[in-house]
Design a protein around this motif. Structure first.
Motif, short mmCIF file in Angstrom:
data_model
loop_
_atom_site.label_atom_id
_atom_site.label_comp_id
_atom_site.label_asym_id
_atom_site.label_seq_id
_atom_site.Cartn_x
_atom_site.Cartn_y
_atom_site.Cartn_z
N ARG A 183 -3.75 -24.93 10.96
CA ARG A 183 -4.19 -24.16 12.13
C ARG A 183 -3.56 -22.77 12.13
N GLN A 186 -5.59 -20.74 9.72
CA GLN A 186 -6.87 -20.34 10.31
C GLN A 186 -6.69 -19.16 11.26
N THR A 203 -15.25 -17.92 10.48
CA THR A 203 -14.93 -19.35 10.40
C THR A 203 -14.11 -19.58 9.14
N VAL A 204 -13.03 -20.34 9.27
CA VAL A 204 -12.16 -20.60 8.12
C VAL A 204 -12.04 -22.11 7.95
N ASN A 205 -12.57 -22.61 6.85
CA ASN A 205 -12.49 -24.03 6.51
C ASN A 205 -11.31 -24.27 5.57
#
Length: 234
Positions: A183, A186, A203-205
């Motif tokens: 987290r 991210q 968006t960060v996967n």
């Protein structure tokens, strides 16, 4: 990154998006149809793991929003608005490996590989992250195979307009909360991409692929603290 590029104006008349594809090979026309039907948030198996499709669906949904809002009102949607939206989509899909932002002095484009580099560098600044690469799951490898001949085959980022979807595979230090660390990564990556590139949607996967023991200095420091605690207890 390029700035001041002359704006490409599509020719008058119907716009044909059937020959436009996102880098993974999916037709833009199919993604736009999905958005127009109100299913932008739905993901099939491929879209769930594909940053290119995810970025396209987010950006197309954002661009299509005025048309959807007018369609929900008891009035006829002005044809000029629909034409303007379609021209904008045409510009967005002209080169699927770059973001696009219209500034007063001209267009500003940033390559997906630049976004991937910024994301990896941001991730490495988070304590506990030892290695950061583009994600290497089976689905991502299959998507990469479709674009192996492209000039940026290893850019683990999907982009369109002001949207970026980044896939990161991390190796982290053993002993830390992986969920908390992911987290943190991210938040750091999203903040860096928004601050440096003025992106609207990021968006960060995260995939954690491996763990490593603490660096030698950290292990010796922990042993030292443990020995001191033992001596105090005795």
């Amino acid at each position: 990154m390029t700035a001041g590029t002359p704006q490409t104006t599509p020719p008058d008349g119907p716009l044909d998006l059937t020959q436009r594809q996102v880098p993974c090979g999916i037709d833009v026309d199919n993604l736009l149809e999905q958005v127009a039907e109100g299913r932008a948030a739905e993901r099939d198996e491929h879209q769930t793991h594909c940053p290119h499709c995810q970025a396209a669906l987010i950006e197309l949904a954002d661009v299509w929003a005025p048309v959807r809002q007018l369609a929900e009102q008891p009035v006829t949607t002005p044809t000029g608005i629909l034409a303007a939206v379609m021209r904008h989509i045409d510009r967005l899909t002209h080169d699927m490996w770059y973001t696009l932002r219209q500034a007063d002095a001209g267009a500003i484009k940033v390559a997906a590989r630049v976004i991937a580099i910024i994301a990896r560098q941001a991730a490495l600044r988070v304590p506990g992250v030892r290695i950061a690469f583009g994600r290497s799951t089976a689905t991502a490898r299959a998507a990469e195979a479709d674009t192996r001949q492209h000039r940026h085959p290893h850019a683990a980022a999907g982009v369109m307009g002001g949207t970026a979807v980044v896939d990161l595979a991390l190796t982290v230090t053993h002993g830390q909360s992986i969920d908390h660390l992911a987290r943190q990564v991210q938040r750091r990556v999203i903040a860096d991409l928004r601050d440096t590139l003025d992106l609207q949607h990021v968006t960060v996967n995260i995939t954690v692929d491996d763990v490593l023991p603490p660096p030698t200095g950290d292990r010796e420091e922990r042993r030292g603290r443990g020995s001191s605690s033992t001596r105090r207890r005795t």
